[in-house]
Design a protein around this motif. Structure first.
Motif, mmCIF file in Angstrom:
data_model
loop_
_atom_site.group_PDB
_atom_site.id
_atom_site.type_symbol
_atom_site.label_atom_id
_atom_site.label_comp_id
_atom_site.label_asym_id
_atom_site.label_seq_id
_atom_site.Cartn_x
_atom_site.Cartn_y
_atom_site.Cartn_z
ATOM 1 N N GLU A 36 5.749 -8.780 -8.902
ATOM 2 C CA GLU A 36 5.568 -10.071 -9.559
ATOM 3 C C GLU A 36 6.096 -11.207 -8.684
ATOM 4 O OE1 GLU A 36 7.617 -9.588 -13.219
ATOM 5 O OE2 GLU A 36 5.960 -8.531 -14.220
ATOM 6 N N ALA A 37 7.271 -10.990 -8.075
ATOM 7 C CA ALA A 37 7.860 -12.017 -7.221
ATOM 8 C C ALA A 37 7.013 -12.236 -5.964
ATOM 9 C CB ALA A 37 9.291 -11.621 -6.845
ATOM 10 N N LEU A 38 6.485 -11.146 -5.380
ATOM 11 C CA LEU A 38 5.634 -11.274 -4.198
ATOM 12 C C LEU A 38 4.366 -12.062 -4.521
ATOM 13 C CD1 LEU A 38 5.799 -7.796 -2.425
ATOM 14 C CD2 LEU A 38 6.306 -10.008 -1.385
ATOM 15 N N CYS A 39 3.746 -11.773 -5.636
ATOM 16 C CA CYS A 39 2.540 -12.505 -6.020
ATOM 17 C C CYS A 39 2.828 -13.993 -6.173
ATOM 18 C CB CYS A 39 1.965 -11.944 -7.324
ATOM 19 S SG CYS A 39 1.128 -10.358 -7.131
ATOM 20 N N ALA A 40 3.976 -14.317 -6.755
ATOM 21 C CA ALA A 40 4.349 -15.722 -6.922
ATOM 22 C C ALA A 40 4.556 -16.402 -5.576
ATOM 23 C CB ALA A 40 5.615 -15.835 -7.774
ATOM 24 N N HIS A 95 -1.378 -3.544 -6.716
ATOM 25 C CA HIS A 95 -2.784 -3.915 -6.569
ATOM 26 C C HIS A 95 -2.940 -5.427 -6.471
ATOM 27 C CE1 HIS A 95 -4.836 -0.007 -8.262
ATOM 28 N NE2 HIS A 95 -4.063 0.207 -7.215
ATOM 29 N N ARG A 96 -2.239 -6.158 -7.296
ATOM 30 C CA ARG A 96 -2.319 -7.625 -7.276
ATOM 31 C C ARG A 96 -1.807 -8.162 -5.953
ATOM 32 N NH1 ARG A 96 0.918 -10.387 -11.514
ATOM 33 N NH2 ARG A 96 -0.039 -12.223 -10.574
ATOM 34 N N VAL A 97 -0.736 -7.575 -5.427
ATOM 35 C CA VAL A 97 -0.170 -8.041 -4.158
ATOM 36 C C VAL A 97 -1.173 -7.837 -3.025
ATOM 37 C CG1 VAL A 97 1.671 -7.692 -2.463
ATOM 38 C CG2 VAL A 97 2.200 -7.612 -4.913
ATOM 39 N N ALA A 115 10.823 1.886 8.349
ATOM 40 C CA ALA A 115 9.746 2.660 7.734
ATOM 41 C C ALA A 115 8.764 1.774 6.978
ATOM 42 C CB ALA A 115 10.340 3.701 6.791
ATOM 43 N N ALA A 116 7.472 1.996 7.236
ATOM 44 C CA ALA A 116 6.394 1.382 6.462
ATOM 45 C C ALA A 116 5.460 2.523 6.083
ATOM 46 C CB ALA A 116 5.668 0.318 7.277
ATOM 47 N N VAL A 117 5.692 3.113 4.930
ATOM 48 C CA VAL A 117 4.984 4.338 4.565
ATOM 49 C C VAL A 117 4.363 4.206 3.181
ATOM 50 C CG1 VAL A 117 6.424 5.809 6.019
ATOM 51 C CG2 VAL A 117 7.106 5.379 3.665
ATOM 52 N N ALA A 118 3.295 4.982 2.963
ATOM 53 C CA ALA A 118 2.582 5.019 1.682
ATOM 54 C C ALA A 118 2.177 3.596 1.298
ATOM 55 C CB ALA A 118 3.445 5.696 0.624
ATOM 56 N N GLY A 119 2.606 3.122 0.121
ATOM 57 C CA GLY A 119 2.279 1.760 -0.281
ATOM 58 C C GLY A 119 2.849 0.722 0.652
ATOM 59 N N GLY A 120 3.928 1.057 1.357
ATOM 60 C CA GLY A 120 4.483 0.139 2.349
ATOM 61 C C GLY A 120 3.561 -0.044 3.536
ATOM 62 N N LEU A 121 2.856 1.028 3.915
ATOM 63 C CA LEU A 121 1.864 0.905 4.985
ATOM 64 C C LEU A 121 0.674 0.092 4.493
ATOM 65 C CD1 LEU A 121 0.783 1.550 7.784
ATOM 66 C CD2 LEU A 121 -0.073 3.722 6.893
ATOM 67 N N ALA A 122 0.255 0.298 3.254
ATOM 68 C CA ALA A 122 -0.829 -0.517 2.691
ATOM 69 C C ALA A 122 -0.443 -1.991 2.695
ATOM 70 C CB ALA A 122 -1.167 -0.048 1.277
ATOM 71 N N LEU A 123 0.801 -2.283 2.336
ATOM 72 C CA LEU A 123 1.277 -3.664 2.347
ATOM 73 C C LEU A 123 1.208 -4.247 3.754
ATOM 74 C CD1 LEU A 123 2.634 -6.040 0.846
ATOM 75 C CD2 LEU A 123 4.841 -4.957 1.347
ATOM 76 N N GLU A 151 -2.473 2.337 -3.761
ATOM 77 C CA GLU A 151 -2.177 0.906 -3.724
ATOM 78 C C GLU A 151 -3.257 0.102 -3.004
ATOM 79 O OE1 GLU A 151 1.916 2.975 -3.511
ATOM 80 O OE2 GLU A 151 -0.062 3.228 -2.610
ATOM 81 N N GLY A 152 -4.176 0.777 -2.369
ATOM 82 C CA GLY A 152 -5.186 0.152 -1.530
ATOM 83 C C GLY A 152 -5.341 0.900 -0.228
ATOM 84 N N GLY A 153 -4.502 1.911 -0.029
ATOM 85 C CA GLY A 153 -4.549 2.681 1.207
ATOM 86 C C GLY A 153 -5.865 3.390 1.432
ATOM 87 N N ALA A 154 -6.494 3.876 0.354
ATOM 88 C CA ALA A 154 -7.766 4.584 0.503
ATOM 89 C C ALA A 154 -8.838 3.676 1.093
ATOM 90 C CB ALA A 154 -8.220 5.138 -0.849
ATOM 91 N N TRP A 155 -8.696 2.377 0.921
ATOM 92 C CA TRP A 155 -9.633 1.395 1.494
ATOM 93 C C TRP A 155 -9.138 0.905 2.847
ATOM 94 C CZ3 TRP A 155 -10.074 -3.777 2.953
ATOM 95 C CH2 TRP A 155 -11.371 -4.330 2.933
#
Length: 268
Positions: A36-40, A95-97, A115-123, A151-155
């Motif tokens: 939520e904070a990141l989206c803001a 997903h929103r981020v 480390a930037a892994v899983a959803g962190g890598l997607a970010l 989180e978006g990694g599949a894309w």
């Protein structure tokens, strides 16, 4: 520097905003509140014409370790009690981020300090460029928990490294050192340990000195061009030229060129 519950926000240079994920004890694993904070912050960056570059990084020894599997999120129980619980958790969270970053027409740089892994890598991949410390690790560890690259990694993963390599990384839950990740297409530049943020700020400073109007239009054209034909891309380019070529920035660029001066772009 402003300290939020899950983020640190600062503006170390003119036109540049730095947002640091601030859950170091959890290796900056994201929570509902962090999303939520990141989206803001992303929305505030988009709406503020004085800001020209956003840098994302992490506090402590990680960029982002993906979702918080410890469930140390005060808002999660509330979400789990609602209809479509897990779906809403993703839709209203990371997903929103990822979508907010993907749709931004202003540049975003990830300074990967660990480390930037899983959803962190997607970010990280949702950012436009990624500067990584040499000791950083990147990959998709979701399979270790029988989880998915949801989180978006599949894309994002196949677009960054090719389908075969993305499948191997995700299905075997592999992580890679920064230089190997760079060779695979996950990292833009590798720098000595402890300098990722400094290097990202140097890049951000150079980007901020460019015409913000031209930067935004060029980024939008290239992002859209990934999913359209050449002819469609050229039609969009013709429309963008009608905006850019009449701008004060183009006049300033031409004036500075003939005067052998450094141009001062305003974005008008």
């Amino acid at each position: 520097m402003a300290q939020l519950e899950t983020l640190l926000v600062s503006s170390p240079h003119d036109h540049i905003r730095v947002v640091s994920l601030n859950r170091p004890k959890q290796m900056n694993a994201y929570s509902t509140r962090m999303c939520e904070a990141l989206c803001a912050e992303i929305d505030a960056y988009l709406k503020d014409d004085a800001l020209r570059v956003l840098v994302l990084t992490g506090e402590g020894r990680a960029f982002c370790a993906g979702g918080d599997v410890s469930n140390a999120d005060d808002d999660r129980d509330h979400l789990m009690a609602q209809q479509l619980s897990h779906g809403r958790e993703m839709r209203d969270g990371m997903h929103r981020v990822i979508q907010a970053l993907h749709h931004l027409d202003k540049p975003v740089i990830a300074a990967i300090n660990g480390a930037a892994v899983a959803g962190g890598l997607a970010l990280a991949l949702a950012c436009d460029m990624r500067i990584a410390d040499e000791s950083a690790k990147l990959g998709d560890t979701s399979g270790r928990f029988a989880l998915l690259p949801d989180e978006g990694g599949a894309w994002l993963f196949p677009r960054a490294m090719g389908l075969d390599r993305a499948l191997k990384m995700t299905l075997l839950a592999e992580t890679y050192p920064a230089r190997e990740a760079q060779a695979l297409g996950l990292v833009t530049e590798v720098v000595p340990d402890g300098t990722a943020l400094e290097a990202a700020l140097d890049l951000a400073t150079r980007l901020a000195a460019q015409s913000p109007l031209a930067v935004r239009l060029a980024k939008a054209m290239m992002v859209q061009g990934l999913d359209v034909t050449l002819e469609q891309s050229q039609r969009e380019a013709a429309l963008s030229v009608m905006i850019a070529n009449e701008s004060d920035d183009v006049k300033e660029g031409v004036r500075a060129f003939f005067k052998k001066q450094t141009p001062h772009f305003t974005g008008h």
